[in-house]
Design a protein around this motif. Structure first.
Motif, PDB file in Angstrom:
ATOM      1  N   ARG A 166       1.029  -1.319  -0.126  1.00  0.00           N
ATOM      2  CA  ARG A 166       0.042   0.015  -0.025  1.00  0.00           C
ATOM      3  C   ARG A 166       1.028   1.221  -0.104  1.00  0.00           C
ATOM      4  NH1 ARG A 166      -4.943   0.409   1.685  1.00  0.00           N
ATOM      5  NH2 ARG A 166      -4.321   2.238   3.198  1.00  0.00           N
ATOM      6  N   ILE A 167       0.704   2.157  -1.141  1.00  0.00           N
ATOM      7  CA  ILE A 167       1.510   3.117  -1.056  1.00  0.00           C
ATOM      8  C   ILE A 167       0.983   4.450  -1.074  1.00  0.00           C
ATOM      9  CG2 ILE A 167       3.199   4.583  -2.847  1.00  0.00           C
ATOM     10  CD1 ILE A 167       3.807   1.967  -3.967  1.00  0.00           C
ATOM     11  N   SER A 168       1.383   5.284  -0.285  1.00  0.00           N
ATOM     12  CA  SER A 168       0.749   6.704  -0.246  1.00  0.00           C
ATOM     13  C   SER A 168       1.979   7.916  -0.801  1.00  0.00           C
ATOM     14  CB  SER A 168       0.455   7.218   1.299  1.00  0.00           C
ATOM     15  OG  SER A 168      -0.343   6.274   2.131  1.00  0.00           O
ATOM     16  N   ARG A 226      -0.613   0.796  -8.906  1.00  0.00           N
ATOM     17  CA  ARG A 226      -1.675   1.911  -8.125  1.00  0.00           C
ATOM     18  C   ARG A 226      -1.419   2.110  -6.935  1.00  0.00           C
ATOM     19  NH1 ARG A 226      -6.945   1.851  -5.787  1.00  0.00           N
ATOM     20  NH2 ARG A 226      -8.262   3.177  -6.563  1.00  0.00           N
ATOM     21  N   PRO A 227      -1.414   3.568  -6.727  1.00  0.00           N
ATOM     22  CA  PRO A 227      -1.168   4.037  -5.176  1.00  0.00           C
ATOM     23  C   PRO A 227      -2.418   3.666  -4.564  1.00  0.00           C
ATOM     24  CG  PRO A 227      -0.393   5.758  -6.741  1.00  0.00           C
ATOM     25  CD  PRO A 227      -1.234   4.572  -7.194  1.00  0.00           C
ATOM     26  N   LEU A 279       5.885   5.267   1.403  1.00  0.00           N
ATOM     27  CA  LEU A 279       5.639   6.628   1.321  1.00  0.00           C
ATOM     28  C   LEU A 279       6.305   7.121   0.094  1.00  0.00           C
ATOM     29  CD1 LEU A 279       5.430   7.822   4.969  1.00  0.00           C
ATOM     30  CD2 LEU A 279       3.698   6.527   3.620  1.00  0.00           C
ATOM     31  N   LEU A 280       6.006   8.218  -0.566  1.00  0.00           N
ATOM     32  CA  LEU A 280       6.774   9.012  -1.460  1.00  0.00           C
ATOM     33  C   LEU A 280       6.401  10.312  -1.297  1.00  0.00           C
ATOM     34  CD1 LEU A 280       8.055   8.022  -4.911  1.00  0.00           C
ATOM     35  CD2 LEU A 280       6.426   9.983  -4.714  1.00  0.00           C
ATOM     36  N   VAL A 281       7.077  11.468  -1.468  1.00  0.00           N
ATOM     37  CA  VAL A 281       6.683  12.881  -1.551  1.00  0.00           C
ATOM     38  C   VAL A 281       7.002  13.431  -2.713  1.00  0.00           C
ATOM     39  CG1 VAL A 281       7.401  14.996  -0.425  1.00  0.00           C
ATOM     40  CG2 VAL A 281       7.366  12.995   1.217  1.00  0.00           C
ATOM     41  N   LEU A 282       5.832  13.699  -3.549  1.00  0.00           N
ATOM     42  CA  LEU A 282       5.961  14.379  -4.748  1.00  0.00           C
ATOM     43  C   LEU A 282       5.636  15.873  -4.714  1.00  0.00           C
ATOM     44  CD1 LEU A 282       6.071  13.955  -8.063  1.00  0.00           C
ATOM     45  CD2 LEU A 282       3.567  13.339  -7.802  1.00  0.00           C
ATOM     46  N   ALA A 304       7.161   3.173   5.710  1.00  0.00           N
ATOM     47  CA  ALA A 304       6.219   4.213   6.624  1.00  0.00           C
ATOM     48  C   ALA A 304       6.872   3.688   8.161  1.00  0.00           C
ATOM     49  CB  ALA A 304       4.857   3.915   6.797  1.00  0.00           C
ATOM     50  N   SER A 305       7.552   2.583   8.402  1.00  0.00           N
ATOM     51  CA  SER A 305       7.811   2.421   9.662  1.00  0.00           C
ATOM     52  C   SER A 305       9.070   3.335  10.337  1.00  0.00           C
ATOM     53  CB  SER A 305       8.469   0.840   9.898  1.00  0.00           C
ATOM     54  OG  SER A 305       9.634   0.766   9.148  1.00  0.00           O
TER      55      SER A 305
END
Length: 691
Positions: free
Chosen positions: A364-366, A390-391, A441-444, A512-513
């Motif tokens: 699961r990706i945010s 798919r995120p 997690l990825l910050v875009l 995310a951990s």
């Protein structure tokens, strides 16, 4: 045990249990615990730290001796007085507010008798909270662990980082005091036991005896150490902790370097196909640092690769007992279990089953985007919607606080996070991290783009490297719609990261951990370079893995931060300020890694001088991995390959180096010499320090 004559049973050594006391109401409980010990001979040395002429309670048939100077003694002098007065071959410091089970002393004596090379043994200790009498303790122990337990395997590295156990956990040889001069530092008001163990570690290895046989009733302690993080804590606590930590710094650095060396050796052995040497190196690294998830998973991976899946599972399961809830361990334990189950039921190889298990659980990706609502947000949303993996969600942080409407992202769920006020970059990033629900997690940022395969490639890189919790891609910088530069990122080097930022935020996907369990945050005191600081903090917690696909686009011409003016005369002075803050913050890391690199190069040069060219080549290769932008390891490795008669490898190495460092003249000169048979290449390319 003491030596015995022919036909005689070994003499049982006298154990002195030393109790420092001010005569508190808990002293009778301590006396009862001493009396209940199954080991004999035993003596109870009671130090009258109040100096008031204490008459201690009886301890059954155990002889009691009182030590008193007639003056009040602090913790350090009281401990030393008790150790000087003790007559036993083995000593134990047992404070009057703690408890020991009846078998405690006997188990420790028997353990050191079975392992005569050790002069100290320690048991596991429960710290259950507010337990006031022994009946409560027995009920707590019968029900199992409900709070903290001191049950850490011994490692000099771990001891150098923190105290591993309270005083009554350990039984130690009186020779450490009488012959080697180990003593409690009387200038310390706190952590005097930790400093004492530091001295003991110079003379012996420590033996852990698993099993809870002692209880640390922290709620009864008057030292205040258990509340050391409270704002009202005694400032001497932090002072003494820092004093002891500084004394242990050299030990800590030495063993951390050893762990790094073992990891490098393991990777080199794996690349050379020497599975046994790789497994041995990972196992030793894990022994030195049992809390290094990287070493644990690599040891398990090496065992599984050799077909020993039960062994691999054991390694992970034991680590989970030390680090319950660690996501990477849980994830890989599940992979091993699924792999072995499929191997038995379907006849497929465990290796293939393991890969299938990884594929069966897409993460699961945010994706988190900070935005002021600019027009380019729509393009960022389109790039999120186009992802082949798919995120689970797109978290959009309304940094303007103006009530942003949810932008479209195809069928990807969108959540808008807003505080109703304007947020600087760092605060907006943390708001997004706090709101995200994904496992990865990825910050875009709204002015950048990710290509359709970006998340899939990075997720695959993390799945293939379970010890790494951050993966980053190659990236391309665009200075306008037509002009671009870059197209790649270097293989990960912690040393290089300490010198410069290696990739923009959206190039990296991370577990995310790191945020939820390890406390990783964006420093809200930084206005610039906050991503660089974030990566440096992450590098202290996990290994990074490089995914060599160019799947991220960094559109510098849309950036409003002004960061690309850094170094120019007209640059915002806050840029230099924040850059200097980060460089100073991680100066110790940079110096430690730089020293390790110099040692690597020295070892490579020394091996060449001895004629051990294979070892020299391996060390130059390690030096190149540690700093891929240093041309010397490249040329030296190529020279050694040429010397071994492998011109093709030498050429390949130099050409790869030139691709990374196109303006480096030494690489082009070495390649010219290699390609020109008439230029005296045999002498020119001979390793300079081997000549």
């Amino acid at each position: 045990m003491a030596a015995a004559g022919p036909g005689e049973a070994p003499a049982r050594p006298l154990v002195s249990v030393i109790t420092r006391t001010l005569g508190r109401s808990t002293l009778p409980e301590a006396a009862a615990a001493v009396a209940a010990q199954t080991w004999r001979p035993l003596e109870w040395v009671v130090v009258d730290a109040a100096g008031t002429g204490l008459v201690p309670p009886a301890a059954g048939d155990v002889p009691v001796r009182v030590v008193s100077t007639g003056e009040r003694l602090l913790r350090g002098p009281a401990a030393n007085a008790g150790m000087r007065a003790a007559r036993g071959e083995w000593l134990m410091l047992f404070d009057d507010d703690d408890l020991i089970r009846p078998e405690h002393v006997a188990r420790l004596v028997e353990a050191v008798a079975a392992e005569p090379g050790h002069r100290i043994a320690y048991a596991d200790v429960a710290a259950p909270g507010y337990l006031l009498d022994y009946a409560d303790v027995e009920m707590w122990l019968a029900d199992g662990k409900r709070a903290h337990v001191f049950d850490v395997p011994y490692s000099p590295l771990l001891l150098s980082k923190d105290n591993l156990f309270p005083p009554m956990a350990a039984l130690f040889s009186a020779r450490l005091v009488r012959e080697h001069g180990c003593a409690v530092d009387e200038t310390l008001d706190f952590f005097e036991d930790w400093d004492f163990w530091r001295q003991v570690a110079r003379h012996t290895d420590f033996l852990r005896v698993p099993g809870i046989t002692a209880v640390y009733r922290a709620n009864l302690s008057e030292s205040g150490v258990t509340g050391e993080e409270s704002p009202s804590a005694d400032p001497r606590i932090a002072r003494d902790r820092e004093k002891v930590a500084q004394r242990l710094a050299a030990l800590r650095d030495r063993y951390q370097r050893r762990v790094d060396e073992l990891k490098a050796e393991a990777r080199s052995a794996r690349n050379a196909g020497d599975a046994d040497r790789a497994l041995a190196a990972w196992r030793e690294a894990g022994r030195i640092d049992p809390y290094d998830v990287d070493a644990v998973l690599r040891e398990a991976e090496a065992a599984c690769a050799a077909g020993a899946w039960a062994e691999g599972r054991r390694v992970i399961a034991e680590a989970l007992a030390r680090m319950p809830g660690e996501p990477a361990l849980l994830r890989n334990l599940a992979i091993v279990d699924r792999a072995t189950a499929r191997q038995g039921s379907e006849g497929v190889s465990a290796d293939a089953a393991g890969r299938a298990a990884m594929r069966a659980q897409p993460p699961r990706i945010s994706v988190i985007t900070r935005t002021l609502g600019r027009d380019c947000l729509a393009e960022a949303g389109a790039s999120v919607a186009a992802q082949s993996l798919r995120p689970a969600e797109w978290v959009v942080v309304d940094a303007a606080g103006s009530g942003l409407a949810a932008p479209p992202a195809g069928d990807v769920p969108v959540r808008v996070v807003s505080t109703g006020r304007r947020l600087p970059r760092s605060l907006a990033a943390n708001a997004g991290l706090d709101a995200a629900r994904g496992d990865l997690l990825l910050v875009l940022d709204d002015d950048d783009l990710i290509l359709p395969g970006h998340l899939a490639h990075l997720a695959q890189a993390l799945a293939a490297n379970p010890d790494a919790r951050l993966a980053y891609s190659d990236w391309e910088a665009r200075v306008n719609e037509a002009d671009r530069w870059g197209g790649h990122a270097p293989p990960f080097s912690h040393l290089l990261l300490c010198r410069q930022n290696l990739f923009p935020p959206h190039a990296a996907l991370f577990d995310a951990s790191l945020v939820r369990e390890r406390g990783l945050r964006v420093d809200e005191g930084l206005e610039f370079f906050e991503d660089w600081d974030f990566w440096l903090a992450a590098a202290r917690l996990t290994r990074f893995v490089h995914s060599p696909q160019c799947t991220a686009i960094y559109r510098t011409y849309l950036s409003q931060s002004g960061i690309h003016a850094h170094g120019r005369a007209d640059a915002d002075p806050r840029l230099a300020r924040d850059s200097a803050t980060i460089r100073e913050r991680y100066r110790d890391d940079r110096e430690r890694l730089g020293a390790a690199q110099r040692a690597r190069i020295g070892a490579a040069v020394g091996a060449a001088k001895r004629g051990d060219f294979a070892a020299s080549a391996a060390m130059w290769n390690e030096a190149h991995i540690a700093d891929p932008f240093d041309p010397e390891p490249i040329t030296r490795y190529a020279e050694l390959a040429f010397r071994a008669g492998d011109r093709a490898v030498a050429r390949q190495v130099l050409e790869a180096g030139i691709a990374r460092l196109p303006d480096e003249p030494s690489l082009r000169e070495s390649l010219r010499i290699l390609l020109d048979p008439g230029s005296g290449d045999a002498g020119a390319t001979r390793p300079r320090d081997a000549a």
